[in-house]
Design a protein around this motif. Structure first.
Motif, PDB file in Angstrom:
ATOM      1  N   PRO A   2       0.697  59.183  59.390  1.00 62.44           N
ATOM      2  CA  PRO A   2      -0.047  59.972  58.409  1.00 62.44           C
ATOM      3  C   PRO A   2      -1.336  59.269  57.989  1.00 62.44           C
ATOM      4  N   LEU A   3      -2.188  60.028  57.342  1.00 59.58           N
ATOM      5  CA  LEU A   3      -3.420  59.492  56.782  1.00 59.58           C
ATOM      6  C   LEU A   3      -3.251  59.439  55.278  1.00 59.58           C
ATOM      7  N   TYR A   4      -3.278  58.224  54.734  1.00 59.75           N
ATOM      8  CA  TYR A   4      -3.112  58.018  53.302  1.00 59.75           C
ATOM      9  C   TYR A   4      -4.419  57.507  52.722  1.00 59.75           C
ATOM     10  N   ARG A   5      -4.865  58.128  51.631  1.00 57.53           N
ATOM     11  CA  ARG A   5      -6.086  57.695  50.967  1.00 57.53           C
ATOM     12  C   ARG A   5      -5.766  57.368  49.516  1.00 57.53           C
ATOM     13  N   PRO A   6      -6.416  56.343  48.957  1.00 58.98           N
ATOM     14  CA  PRO A   6      -6.104  55.929  47.581  1.00 58.98           C
ATOM     15  C   PRO A   6      -6.475  57.019  46.582  1.00 58.98           C
ATOM     16  N   PRO A   7      -5.808  57.047  45.416  1.00 57.23           N
ATOM     17  CA  PRO A   7      -6.107  58.068  44.401  1.00 57.23           C
ATOM     18  C   PRO A   7      -7.556  58.091  43.959  1.00 57.23           C
ATOM     19  N   SER A   8      -8.292  56.995  44.164  1.00 53.92           N
ATOM     20  CA  SER A   8      -9.703  56.970  43.784  1.00 53.92           C
ATOM     21  C   SER A   8     -10.562  57.813  44.722  1.00 53.92           C
ATOM     22  N   ALA A   9     -10.003  58.170  45.897  1.00 57.28           N
ATOM     23  CA  ALA A   9     -10.760  58.969  46.858  1.00 57.28           C
ATOM     24  C   ALA A   9     -10.864  60.413  46.372  1.00 57.28           C
ATOM     25  N   LYS A  10     -11.887  61.099  46.846  1.00 56.98           N
ATOM     26  CA  LYS A  10     -12.058  62.511  46.518  1.00 56.98           C
ATOM     27  C   LYS A  10     -11.464  63.363  47.637  1.00 56.98           C
ATOM     28  N   GLY A  11     -11.061  64.570  47.284  1.00 55.54           N
ATOM     29  CA  GLY A  11     -10.563  65.495  48.307  1.00 55.54           C
ATOM     30  C   GLY A  11      -9.133  65.193  48.696  1.00 55.54           C
ATOM     31  N   ILE A  12      -8.872  65.187  50.003  1.00 59.91           N
ATOM     32  CA  ILE A  12      -7.522  65.016  50.522  1.00 59.91           C
ATOM     33  C   ILE A  12      -7.020  63.596  50.263  1.00 59.91           C
ATOM     34  N   LEU A  13      -5.791  63.496  49.760  1.00 57.81           N
ATOM     35  CA  LEU A  13      -5.161  62.195  49.527  1.00 57.81           C
ATOM     36  C   LEU A  13      -4.166  61.842  50.623  1.00 57.81           C
ATOM     37  N   TYR A  14      -3.609  62.853  51.291  1.00 59.04           N
ATOM     38  CA  TYR A  14      -2.575  62.594  52.302  1.00 59.04           C
ATOM     39  C   TYR A  14      -2.602  63.731  53.323  1.00 59.04           C
ATOM     40  N   LEU A  15      -2.404  63.336  54.568  1.00 58.85           N
ATOM     41  CA  LEU A  15      -2.469  64.283  55.682  1.00 58.85           C
ATOM     42  C   LEU A  15      -1.472  63.812  56.724  1.00 58.85           C
ATOM     43  N   ALA A  16      -0.558  64.696  57.152  1.00 59.32           N
ATOM     44  CA  ALA A  16       0.457  64.272  58.115  1.00 59.32           C
ATOM     45  C   ALA A  16       0.933  65.445  58.950  1.00 59.32           C
ATOM     46  N   PHE A  17       1.040  65.227  60.269  1.00 60.28           N
ATOM     47  CA  PHE A  17       1.721  66.186  61.134  1.00 60.28           C
ATOM     48  C   PHE A  17       3.224  66.018  60.939  1.00 60.28           C
ATOM     49  N   ASN A  18       3.969  67.110  61.083  1.00 60.79           N
ATOM     50  CA  ASN A  18       5.423  66.967  61.027  1.00 60.79           C
ATOM     51  C   ASN A  18       5.938  66.399  62.345  1.00 60.79           C
ATOM     52  N   GLN A  19       7.247  66.192  62.452  1.00 56.63           N
ATOM     53  CA  GLN A  19       7.798  65.430  63.568  1.00 56.63           C
ATOM     54  C   GLN A  19       7.647  66.117  64.915  1.00 56.63           C
ATOM     55  N   ASP A  20       7.591  67.442  64.956  1.00 59.88           N
ATOM     56  CA  ASP A  20       7.406  68.127  66.242  1.00 59.88           C
ATOM     57  C   ASP A  20       6.001  68.710  66.404  1.00 59.88           C
ATOM     58  N   ASN A  21       5.088  68.286  65.523  1.00 61.13           N
ATOM     59  CA  ASN A  21       3.662  68.639  65.636  1.00 61.13           C
ATOM     60  C   ASN A  21       3.417  70.147  65.619  1.00 61.13           C
ATOM     61  N   ASN A 341      -2.717  70.175  74.421  1.00 56.36           N
ATOM     62  CA  ASN A 341      -3.545  70.335  73.242  1.00 56.36           C
ATOM     63  C   ASN A 341      -3.565  69.020  72.476  1.00 56.36           C
ATOM     64  N   VAL A 342      -4.734  68.558  72.124  1.00 59.12           N
ATOM     65  CA  VAL A 342      -4.875  67.407  71.233  1.00 59.12           C
ATOM     66  C   VAL A 342      -5.417  67.921  69.910  1.00 59.12           C
ATOM     67  N   MET A 343      -4.615  67.743  68.859  1.00 61.55           N
ATOM     68  CA  MET A 343      -4.996  68.207  67.529  1.00 61.55           C
ATOM     69  C   MET A 343      -5.508  67.010  66.734  1.00 61.55           C
ATOM     70  N   ILE A 344      -6.664  67.173  66.105  1.00 57.97           N
ATOM     71  CA  ILE A 344      -7.259  66.108  65.293  1.00 57.97           C
ATOM     72  C   ILE A 344      -7.544  66.675  63.908  1.00 57.97           C
ATOM     73  N   ALA A 345      -6.961  66.055  62.882  1.00 61.83           N
ATOM     74  CA  ALA A 345      -7.186  66.470  61.497  1.00 61.83           C
ATOM     75  C   ALA A 345      -7.905  65.349  60.767  1.00 61.83           C
ATOM     76  N   THR A 346      -8.952  65.680  60.026  1.00 65.17           N
ATOM     77  CA  THR A 346      -9.771  64.667  59.375  1.00 65.17           C
ATOM     78  C   THR A 346      -9.582  64.684  57.861  1.00 65.17           C
ATOM     79  N   ALA A 347      -9.994  63.588  57.231  1.00 66.61           N
ATOM     80  CA  ALA A 347      -9.901  63.467  55.776  1.00 66.61           C
ATOM     81  C   ALA A 347     -10.816  64.461  55.067  1.00 66.61           C
ATOM     82  N   GLU A 348     -11.742  65.062  55.779  1.00 67.78           N
ATOM     83  CA  GLU A 348     -12.600  66.097  55.203  1.00 67.78           C
ATOM     84  C   GLU A 348     -11.938  67.469  55.233  1.00 67.78           C
ATOM     85  N   GLY A 349     -10.739  67.547  55.828  1.00 64.86           N
ATOM     86  CA  GLY A 349     -10.035  68.821  55.883  1.00 64.86           C
ATOM     87  C   GLY A 349     -10.336  69.649  57.110  1.00 64.86           C
ATOM     88  N   LEU A 350     -10.987  69.068  58.104  1.00 67.51           N
ATOM     89  CA  LEU A 350     -11.289  69.798  59.335  1.00 67.51           C
ATOM     90  C   LEU A 350     -10.187  69.564  60.363  1.00 67.51           C
TER      91      LEU A 350
END
Length: 380
Positions: A2-21, A341-350
């Motif tokens: 997963p992608l974890y961002r500290p609470p001081s960050a703006k926008g998304i704080l956590y982003l994770a694919f589930n186990q079967d994507n 398929n390669v899925m890429i999710a960014t901290a900007e929400g894209l």
């Protein structure tokens, strides 16, 4: 990973694919969203407040989340297990320090604190074991998605690149092995689908290594680049993809694709590599037998953290009229028409979806951007 961002960050704080994507979980200051990668729709949304961790269990209604500390009821020292179908809290678990990571498979719940890791039985929530660890401020860990074997990887040093593998299926102390993978501290780890391979990268991020379990033998070593970079995620291709692939996203705004295959060499060259590998330190063997990526995807946003996942293309997506998974596997394994398929999710929400085909091509596979969507704009 997963992608974890500290609470001081703006926008998304956590982003994770589930186990079967098949889904992606998003946590921010408003709450939680679950986005389907199959229907491209929001399946669940809860505006409960700032959340720092939200982990799914495959595509079930069970979710674990941790607050970001913006409200007294959403303290980072409490883990909530909820039923997303009813919206009800199944159980909450209070911890002595902040929760840094949560991992789930169908039998185990793993909660990572800075200096200890707790392993629970998922069905009863009984605490099975407490693992004391060196300081792990990033919550680095990897739990296999399968239960046989059920393996948990944790850094065993905060100064060197060593990791310890535990058998999480049993309750006693069960260290399977300890692996020295890098010189710098471990930053990210990932299991493949059947937990036979463990990939890792250090905080330096120049070299990725893959070890085969249970012997913990180093089977692949890849050079991402010569400049240090943060590796945000590692992801294996699903079983059945030939050749198997490993993807890595870096802080330079790139995704690298590596083939898990041994390079073709003249017998004399292979003998020379074997000799030097046996007498030189591990960190120098990577210069003797360099293996680089076969394809690179460059994202529009430079330096934006991102995570990745790999899916096989179903027959319907490939334009055929079949519905069974056997044919899907045959299509994937067929050289010349193989597509993933390669899925890429960014901290900007894209969310970017790339079709990668011709996996066995000597010049490397072809990567084509097929879809781009903005996750934060999606609503139920």
């Amino acid at each position: 990973m997963p992608l974890y961002r500290p609470p001081s960050a703006k926008g998304i704080l956590y982003l994770a694919f589930n186990q079967d994507n098949t889904c992606i979980s998003i946590a921010d200051y408003k709450g939680i969203k679950i986005y389907s990668l199959e229907t491209h729709k929001v399946l669940y949304q809860s505006d409960l407040g700032a959340v720092s961790i939200s982990e799914m269990l495959f595509c079930t209604s069970l979710m674990a989340y941790v607050g970001a500390g913006e409200q007294p009821t959403l303290t980072p020292r409490k883990l909530f297990l909820v039923n997303t179908a009813t919206g009800s809290v199944i159980q909450d678990i209070s911890l002595p320090t902040s929760v840094l990571a949560v991992r789930l498979n169908r039998e185990r719940l793993v909660v990572v604190l800075e200096r200890r890791t707790l392993v629970h039985d998922l069905k009863t929530l009984e605490l099975l074991r407490t693992l004391e660890t060196p300081s792990n401020p990033q919550g680095c860990c990897a739990l296999s998605t399968c239960f046989d074997p059920c393996l948990l990887a944790l850094p065993s040093s905060n100064t060197k690149g060593t990791m310890r593998i535990y058998n999480a299926a049993i309750t006693g102390s069960s260290v399977e092995c300890e692996v020295t993978a890098h010189n710098s501290p471990i930053a990210v780890m990932a299991w493949n689908q059947d937990a036979s391979l463990l990939a890792s990268a250090s905080s330096k991020g120049t070299v990725l290594r893959v070890h085969r379990m249970p012997q913990a033998n180093k089977v692949y070593s890849f050079r991402r680049g010569s400049r240090p970079a943060a590796i945000h995620a590692l992801a294996f291709s699903p079983l059945g993809v030939q050749p198997p692939l490993l993807c890595a996203t870096s802080g330079h705004g790139t995704l690298h694709i590596f083939r898990l295959e041994q390079p073709d060499r003249h017998p004399a060259a292979s003998a020379a590599v074997g000799f030097f590998s046996s007498v030189m330190p591990p960190r120098l063997t990577d210069f003797v037998e360099p293996a680089r990526c076969v394809a690179t995807i460059r994202l529009p946003g430079q330096g934006v953290p991102s995570i990745c996942a790999v899916q096989t293309v179903t027959p319907q997506e490939n334009g055929t009229e079949a519905s069974n998974s056997t044919l899907a596997s045959d299509l994937t394994a067929n050289a010349g028409v193989s597509i993933i398929n390669v899925m890429i999710a960014t901290a900007e929400g894209l969310l970017y979806e790339y079709h990668v085909q011709d996996l066995k091509a000597p010049q490397g596979p072809t990567c084509t951007l097929e879809d781009e969507s903005y996750l934060l704009a999606q609503k139920m």
